[in-house]
Design a protein around this motif. Sequence first.
Motif, short mmCIF file in Angstrom:
data_model
loop_
_atom_site.label_atom_id
_atom_site.label_comp_id
_atom_site.label_asym_id
_atom_site.label_seq_id
_atom_site.Cartn_x
_atom_site.Cartn_y
_atom_site.Cartn_z
N VAL A 152 0.82 -1.22 0.00
CA VAL A 152 0.00 0.00 0.00
C VAL A 152 0.85 1.26 0.00
O VAL A 152 0.39 2.31 -0.46
N LYS A 153 2.07 1.17 0.47
CA LYS A 153 2.94 2.36 0.42
C LYS A 153 3.26 2.69 -1.03
O LYS A 153 3.21 3.86 -1.43
N GLN A 154 3.58 1.67 -1.81
CA GLN A 154 3.85 1.90 -3.23
C GLN A 154 2.58 2.32 -3.97
O GLN A 154 2.61 3.17 -4.86
N LEU A 155 1.46 1.70 -3.60
CA LEU A 155 0.18 2.06 -4.22
C LEU A 155 -0.16 3.51 -3.93
O LEU A 155 -0.60 4.26 -4.82
N ALA A 156 0.04 3.94 -2.69
CA ALA A 156 -0.24 5.33 -2.30
C ALA A 156 0.66 6.30 -3.07
O ALA A 156 0.20 7.34 -3.56
N SER B 190 -2.28 9.42 -12.80
CA SER B 190 -2.94 8.27 -13.42
C SER B 190 -1.94 7.27 -14.00
O SER B 190 -2.06 6.05 -13.80
N GLU B 191 -0.95 7.77 -14.74
CA GLU B 191 -0.01 6.85 -15.39
C GLU B 191 0.80 6.04 -14.40
O GLU B 191 0.93 4.81 -14.55
N ASN C 124 0.72 1.98 -14.11
CA ASN C 124 1.96 1.22 -14.20
C ASN C 124 2.12 0.29 -13.00
O ASN C 124 2.56 -0.86 -13.13
N TYR C 125 1.78 0.80 -11.82
CA TYR C 125 1.90 -0.02 -10.61
C TYR C 125 0.96 -1.22 -10.69
O TYR C 125 1.36 -2.36 -10.41
N HIS D 11 1.95 -5.39 -10.92
CA HIS D 11 1.77 -6.15 -9.68
C HIS D 11 0.52 -7.03 -9.70
O HIS D 11 -0.14 -7.24 -8.69
N GLY D 12 0.21 -7.56 -10.88
CA GLY D 12 -0.85 -8.55 -10.97
C GLY D 12 -2.25 -8.02 -11.12
O GLY D 12 -3.22 -8.79 -11.01
N PHE D 13 -2.40 -6.73 -11.38
CA PHE D 13 -3.74 -6.15 -11.50
C PHE D 13 -3.92 -5.43 -12.83
O PHE D 13 -4.50 -4.34 -12.90
#
Length: 322
Positions: free
Chosen positions: A221-225, A232-233, A237-238, A242-244
């Motif tokens: 969630v730190k990387q997601l945040a 948006s980009e 990319n994240y 990461h499987g999504f």
Amino acid sequence: MSDVKYVYAVARIRVKEKSLLTDMDISQMVGMKDDTAVTAYLADRGWGDQDSADGDAMLRAEERKTVQLMRELKVDESVFHLLAYPNIFHNLKAGIKEICTSESHPEAFYEDETYGREQMLRILRDKDYKALPESMREAAERAAEVMLKTRDGQKCDVIVDRACLDAMERDGWASKHALLREYEESTVAVADIRIAARGQRTGKNAAFFREALAPCRSLDVKQLAKAASEGSEPLMNYLEAHGFAEAAAALKESPSAFERWCDNRLIETIRPQKRNSVSLGPVIAYYLARLNEIKTVRIILTAKANGFTEEETRERVREMYV
């Protein structure tokens, strides 16, 4: 529940599964003229009861029937409690807002024997937070204080929603039932992605994401945040890395396509239970499948009542379990 009772419960669920709505049923309803035609179609299939004067009443009746079936099958209270987290935390938010604004909205609450509208309002008026599940107490007190002082409904929602996700992650992972562990983890991950996507779209900052996103095992969630706060980009990319990737594709298509992906992802989590016959998994899956089809019917009825085109409605409907 013993292994013998699992066999009986699953056998009964297999019979009940035959009456679940299929993707073809949903397609037919989407193509119908109006919400009256949809409710008539459902009534012919046994939906509702003698008090179902409209679509909302019909859906509430179906929710009650589903809960009653789980009671008859003697599903463990601990399982029921975990599955009910989203509803009772929602009732907490609705109760805080009603208490703090003095505006009555009974329709905003889910029915619940222990934490329904009247019980929740009594707890909040008396500040009897110990009457709530332990996982709700701190959030209830914080959110009520925020709402009283600032009337910031969004801040209230963030506090309660985060507490709900934390409880689902923790208690789901501690469950002895494999499906519950998998489903609750998937639910939290999908919720985090939904929060990140909406927050990115509305320009939320890193502090918002730190407070709103709940740690889970499926993503960082730190990387997601960080990605969501950068734009948006970076977020796309994240997700793709990461499987999504399907979530990213749905987000690029439209907000409604993304919401559909969120619910369909959870249905994919429970679908393997159709091949299981020796655990509580199929019973839990049936319960969740029923909630999904009731939600989908509600989407269709709302779309019909508001004049959405067939194409607009079809974009919003969810996949069925069967």
